[in-house]
Design a protein around this motif. Structure first.
Motif, mmCIF file in Angstrom:
data_model
loop_
_atom_site.group_PDB
_atom_site.id
_atom_site.type_symbol
_atom_site.label_atom_id
_atom_site.label_comp_id
_atom_site.label_asym_id
_atom_site.label_seq_id
_atom_site.Cartn_x
_atom_site.Cartn_y
_atom_site.Cartn_z
ATOM 1 N N LEU A 7 -16.539 17.078 36.240
ATOM 2 C CA LEU A 7 -17.108 16.485 35.044
ATOM 3 C C LEU A 7 -17.347 17.935 33.997
ATOM 4 N N ALA A 8 -17.520 19.010 34.461
ATOM 5 C CA ALA A 8 -17.824 20.151 33.611
ATOM 6 C C ALA A 8 -18.127 21.422 34.383
ATOM 7 N N LEU A 9 -17.680 22.424 33.704
ATOM 8 C CA LEU A 9 -18.028 23.795 34.163
ATOM 9 C C LEU A 9 -19.370 24.159 33.408
ATOM 10 N N LEU A 10 -20.540 24.316 33.921
ATOM 11 C CA LEU A 10 -21.631 24.688 33.211
ATOM 12 C C LEU A 10 -21.891 26.215 32.864
ATOM 13 N N PRO A 11 -22.296 26.520 31.711
ATOM 14 C CA PRO A 11 -22.265 27.933 31.401
ATOM 15 C C PRO A 11 -23.423 28.554 32.071
#
Length: 77
Positions: A7-11
């Motif tokens: 879903l996403a690459l979290l910072p």
């Protein structure tokens, strides 16, 4: 069957910024947690209404082959 989608690459925020005067370490940690929570909330917000769906009905999702399929999304971490 049981497809996994990123879903996403979290910072990853910096742990401590000692170079900013007047910005206490406790406030830095709380701000970093707040940013992470806001990002996760915005990513998962489309799935909020899925809780109303029973396990038998699911929701219609357009797949990568442009076909509409009846899906039951499940989250894992």
């Amino acid at each position: 069957m049981n497809a996994w989608i990123l879903l996403a690459l979290l910072p990853i925020p910096p742990k401590r910024l000692d170079k900013i005067p007047g910005y206490p370490v406790d406030a830095q940690e709380l701000d970093a947690l707040q940013v992470t929570h806001e990002i996760i909330s915005s990513i998962l917000s489309p799935l909020c209404n899925v809780s109303d769906v029973t396990s038998q009905s699911g929701i219609e999702i357009v797949c990568c082959d442009e076909k509409v399929r009846n899906c039951i999304p499940m989250l894992c971490g």
